[in-house]
Structure formats: C-alpha cells, structure tokens
Design a protein around this motif. Sequence first.
Motif, PDB file in Angstrom:
ATOM      1  N   ARG A  17       2.760  -2.288  -8.399  1.00  0.00           N
ATOM      2  CA  ARG A  17       2.579  -0.852  -8.234  1.00  0.00           C
ATOM      3  C   ARG A  17       3.183  -0.413  -6.910  1.00  0.00           C
ATOM      4  NH1 ARG A  17       0.867   2.880 -12.190  1.00  0.00           N
ATOM      5  NH2 ARG A  17       0.541   4.848 -11.129  1.00  0.00           N
ATOM      6  N   LEU A  18       3.885   0.707  -6.934  1.00  0.00           N
ATOM      7  CA  LEU A  18       4.454   1.263  -5.715  1.00  0.00           C
ATOM      8  C   LEU A  18       4.232   2.773  -5.724  1.00  0.00           C
ATOM      9  CD1 LEU A  18       7.877  -0.648  -5.527  1.00  0.00           C
ATOM     10  CD2 LEU A  18       5.868  -1.036  -4.102  1.00  0.00           C
ATOM     11  N   ASP A  19       3.478   3.274  -4.767  1.00  0.00           N
ATOM     12  CA  ASP A  19       3.194   4.699  -4.688  1.00  0.00           C
ATOM     13  C   ASP A  19       3.688   5.266  -3.361  1.00  0.00           C
ATOM     14  OD1 ASP A  19       1.932   5.107  -7.200  1.00  0.00           O
ATOM     15  OD2 ASP A  19       0.113   4.159  -6.431  1.00  0.00           O
ATOM     16  N   TYR A  20       4.757   6.041  -3.418  1.00  0.00           N
ATOM     17  CA  TYR A  20       5.294   6.741  -2.250  1.00  0.00           C
ATOM     18  C   TYR A  20       5.594   5.785  -1.092  1.00  0.00           C
ATOM     19  CZ  TYR A  20       3.397  10.617  -4.935  1.00  0.00           C
ATOM     20  OH  TYR A  20       3.116  11.487  -5.949  1.00  0.00           O
ATOM     21  N   VAL A  21       5.923   4.558  -1.413  1.00  0.00           N
ATOM     22  CA  VAL A  21       6.145   3.533  -0.385  1.00  0.00           C
ATOM     23  C   VAL A  21       7.336   3.880   0.501  1.00  0.00           C
ATOM     24  CG1 VAL A  21       6.797   1.122  -0.017  1.00  0.00           C
ATOM     25  CG2 VAL A  21       5.026   1.698  -1.676  1.00  0.00           C
ATOM     26  N   PHE A  22       8.387   4.453  -0.096  1.00  0.00           N
ATOM     27  CA  PHE A  22       9.599   4.762   0.674  1.00  0.00           C
ATOM     28  C   PHE A  22       9.852   6.266   0.760  1.00  0.00           C
ATOM     29  CE2 PHE A  22      10.239   0.483  -1.077  1.00  0.00           C
ATOM     30  CZ  PHE A  22      10.404  -0.218   0.114  1.00  0.00           C
ATOM     31  N   GLU A  23       8.772   7.038   0.834  1.00  0.00           N
ATOM     32  CA  GLU A  23       8.947   8.472   1.006  1.00  0.00           C
ATOM     33  C   GLU A  23       9.518   8.744   2.398  1.00  0.00           C
ATOM     34  OE1 GLU A  23       6.603  12.552  -0.131  1.00  0.00           O
ATOM     35  OE2 GLU A  23       5.414  10.793   0.387  1.00  0.00           O
ATOM     36  N   ASN A  24      10.399   9.726   2.473  1.00  0.00           N
ATOM     37  CA  ASN A  24      11.044  10.103   3.742  1.00  0.00           C
ATOM     38  C   ASN A  24      11.884   8.975   4.333  1.00  0.00           C
ATOM     39  OD1 ASN A  24       9.751  12.775   3.935  1.00  0.00           O
ATOM     40  ND2 ASN A  24       7.873  11.596   4.268  1.00  0.00           N
ATOM     41  N   CYS A  25      12.471   8.156   3.472  1.00  0.00           N
ATOM     42  CA  CYS A  25      13.427   7.121   3.897  1.00  0.00           C
ATOM     43  C   CYS A  25      14.796   7.507   3.336  1.00  0.00           C
ATOM     44  CB  CYS A  25      12.996   5.744   3.393  1.00  0.00           C
ATOM     45  SG  CYS A  25      11.432   5.150   4.053  1.00  0.00           S
ATOM     46  N   GLU A  26      15.381   8.551   3.898  1.00  0.00           N
ATOM     47  CA  GLU A  26      16.585   9.142   3.312  1.00  0.00           C
ATOM     48  C   GLU A  26      17.823   8.271   3.472  1.00  0.00           C
ATOM     49  OE1 GLU A  26      16.783  11.777   1.388  1.00  0.00           O
ATOM     50  OE2 GLU A  26      14.615  11.977   1.497  1.00  0.00           O
ATOM     51  N   ILE A  40       7.766   5.908  -6.289  1.00  0.00           N
ATOM     52  CA  ILE A  40       8.162   5.115  -5.127  1.00  0.00           C
ATOM     53  C   ILE A  40       8.815   5.945  -4.022  1.00  0.00           C
ATOM     54  CG2 ILE A  40      10.354   4.515  -6.249  1.00  0.00           C
ATOM     55  CD1 ILE A  40      10.246   1.843  -4.799  1.00  0.00           C
ATOM     56  N   PHE A  41       9.574   7.001  -4.388  1.00  0.00           N
ATOM     57  CA  PHE A  41      10.337   7.748  -3.386  1.00  0.00           C
ATOM     58  C   PHE A  41       9.716   9.079  -2.992  1.00  0.00           C
ATOM     59  CE2 PHE A  41      13.657   5.400  -5.859  1.00  0.00           C
ATOM     60  CZ  PHE A  41      13.931   4.460  -4.876  1.00  0.00           C
ATOM     61  N   ASN A  99      10.714   5.961   7.724  1.00  0.00           N
ATOM     62  CA  ASN A  99      11.608   4.991   8.356  1.00  0.00           C
ATOM     63  C   ASN A  99      13.036   5.437   8.050  1.00  0.00           C
ATOM     64  OD1 ASN A  99      10.534   2.169   9.577  1.00  0.00           O
ATOM     65  ND2 ASN A  99       9.061   3.019   8.131  1.00  0.00           N
ATOM     66  N   PRO A 100      13.656   6.192   8.959  1.00  0.00           N
ATOM     67  CA  PRO A 100      14.926   6.841   8.654  1.00  0.00           C
ATOM     68  C   PRO A 100      16.146   5.933   8.668  1.00  0.00           C
ATOM     69  CG  PRO A 100      14.297   7.295  10.915  1.00  0.00           C
ATOM     70  CD  PRO A 100      13.149   6.545  10.300  1.00  0.00           C
ATOM     71  N   LYS A 101      15.971   4.631   8.982  1.00  0.00           N
ATOM     72  CA  LYS A 101      17.140   3.763   9.126  1.00  0.00           C
ATOM     73  C   LYS A 101      17.230   2.651   8.083  1.00  0.00           C
ATOM     74  CE  LYS A 101      17.508   4.502  14.126  1.00  0.00           C
ATOM     75  NZ  LYS A 101      17.541   3.841  15.466  1.00  0.00           N
ATOM     76  N   GLY A 108       0.803  -1.212   0.000  1.00  0.00           N
ATOM     77  CA  GLY A 108       0.000   0.000   0.000  1.00  0.00           C
ATOM     78  C   GLY A 108       0.839   1.267   0.000  1.00  0.00           C
ATOM     79  N   SER A 109       0.239   2.372  -0.390  1.00  0.00           N
ATOM     80  CA  SER A 109       0.960   3.642  -0.460  1.00  0.00           C
ATOM     81  C   SER A 109       1.495   4.045   0.917  1.00  0.00           C
ATOM     82  CB  SER A 109       0.044   4.729  -1.009  1.00  0.00           C
ATOM     83  OG  SER A 109      -1.021   4.992  -0.116  1.00  0.00           O
ATOM     84  N   HIS A 110       2.671   4.655   0.920  1.00  0.00           N
ATOM     85  CA  HIS A 110       3.311   5.158   2.139  1.00  0.00           C
ATOM     86  C   HIS A 110       3.557   4.045   3.170  1.00  0.00           C
ATOM     87  CE1 HIS A 110       2.795   9.427   1.018  1.00  0.00           C
ATOM     88  NE2 HIS A 110       1.665   9.017   0.472  1.00  0.00           N
TER      89      HIS A 110
END
Length: 371
Positions: A219-228, A259-260, A205-207, A198-200
């Motif tokens: 399909r991948l929607d914003y799954v790894f957003e804010n995973c720098e 994805i990002f 998850n910063p690590k 699912g999205s987001h």
Amino acid sequence: LMKKIVSAIAVIVMILYGSQLFVSNTNAEYYITYRSKNVLEIDKAKRTSFYLTNDTTTTEVAIPDVNEDGKIYTSVNILWCSALKKISLGKNVCYIHIEDCQNLTEIHIDNANPYFMEVDDVIYNAEMTELLFYSRSKKDESFTVPDTVETICDYAFSGNQYLEEIIFSERTITLGQYAFSNCNLTKAELPHSLEKIGSHCFDLNPKISDITIPKNITRLDYVFENCEALETITFLNADNIYEPLSSVEGNHLFAYKNIFGNRISPVIAYVPDNQIGQYIQMAEDGWKCEYEIRPLSWKQISDPQPTGTTGDVNCDGCYNIADLVIVSRWILNSVDSASVNVNDPSACDVDQDGFVDLLDLMLLRKTLISQ
C-alpha cells in the motif's frame, strides 16, 4: 481548540494505557509520541509528568530527574511551543510526546537513560531496533541506517535540509508516516526487506528523481506527494495489485493509486511485464498526472542504441521478420520477456500512444507485409 482537546485526550490515553506507539491523525508539522517497551520499575506513586504547552518564548528545555516534591519525571509532554529548539531528557524518561514544535532541531538523552539511546545526534530505543529522531540541525549529507534498525518512526528525519542520501539496512521493515518529509534527499534506495511505507513518507522532497518500490510493499498513500522532480518510478510487485472491493466503496485491496497525490508533472513507471494491464487500470483510476507505463524488461536493457527506424527493436539497422517475432513474443508473453533483445522500445510503439499492445503488433505486421 478542538485539535488541542483531541491531543490532550491522546496524552491522557497514552499515560493510562501505555501504548507503545501513537500516531496523530492531525496534520501537525511535527509530531512525536513514543513509549519505551521496557517495564518501568519505579513506584507509580513516585512518578510524575513534565508538561510544557503554548509557550512562545522558551528555546531550550532540560528535564530534571525529579521535581520540587522529589517525584521522578518519567513522562514528558511538550505541545505547541513555537520557539523551542532544544530538549534534553533525564535518565528516567520513558515516554515522550512532542507536538507542533516546528523549530525543534535537537533532542538529547541522558547517558544513564535505560530506555532510549543517543548516538551522534540520533535517538533510538534502547535495543536500537527503532530510530526515533534524527536531528534537524545535523549537517551530514549522507546517513547509513544501522543494521539493527527495523523501524524508522513517524517524522524521524522530517525537516532536515542537509541530508541528501539515506542508505538503508536490509533489516529495515517499516518506514513511518512523514519519516522523510520536507527533506532534500536526492537518493534513497529502498531495501528489499521493506514491508510498509507510511503515508507522506517522502512528501516535499524536491530533488528525488528516481525510486524503486520493493515487491513486498502492499500500500502506498501519498508517499511521493510534492516530489515534482520524480521522473521515474519502478514497481517490483508482480502480484495482483488492483482488486476492487465491492463492499467498501472507493477502496481497493491492494493499490498504489494515491501514491502521488495532486502531482502535476508527468512520470514514467516501470512495472512487471505480466501486470501492465492492471497498473494501467490503477493509474487511470487514481493518478492525476500524465504517466507512461513501461514493461520492467525495458529498464533492464543497458545502453540502447535506437536507429530511428519504426519496428527496428533490435537495432540492426532495418525492420524485418526478426523484429516482428521479438515484439510478438514480448506482447504474448510466450518467453521470458527479460531475455528478449528489445534494444529500442520506442520502435515498438507504432501509434505513439505511449503503450505497446496488440494494435502496435498489427501495425508492425502490416508494415512488414507492405515492404
């Protein structure tokens, strides 16, 4: 106000029509709605719903089995209760709707409840095929998903800051929206059985530094957003991943383009050798960060020992016709690329543009002729 009106309508629709799972389109920080699939054998005239809304002082709620009129509580609706930390549900509750209770850490179920099951502060449906809620206050660093679980529901683990590792079951098929958002995961090996994320799902998850996407994910929607911290991502899908739909502007039949999200830091993506061109096209179209696309066969090589010599892909200390043959075989896909001994992939990238293509092959050939 409009958000609250929409949410109230959603509650009424769920009660009237009995949908099994409802997901909000709002950006609520915490949102759970679930109705048991089991048929409730209680006379409708004897049922009632428990409501708690816009409460800023209550920290704990225990839902009794019946109200003052003797009616049975089968539905629980708790919305916008900012101070609420703990909820205890009675034995007859079969429907749960919780929204924007950002400090909620615990949900407990009566042992006699036939619709839900609680095991070690984790809430499942009665059959344990769906994981609904993992306590935010649960301090275990690792969790193994039971073999029975096929679906991890929306927001199930969201907000737990203690969990570092999740070990999935090979029966798990679906990960819901925001299922692991705002956690501190460092390791998550996604199962080959997975078909939907699912999205987001892993937002904030910063690590997490490395992840592999199973081949059945479409399909991948914003799954790894804010995973720098995510440095490396591996895609196993070797089918057509980028096919524009002319009838729907801006959409694609199959894509990982979002994805990002608004990621800033660069990422390295390993992709199936036969789909490098399509992954590059998709990345150019949708990825906003810097990226490097590499063939999956490179990642399958263990302990490379680069010599620093341009063209020396087999690391024998010199560049010769054997290296040129290896590179040409990989680029032209004339043999199984995974069997080609490319010990130093960087030696192939003569023009240093981050890709290995026919231009590099031409430059390597020119270098060999000039020797």
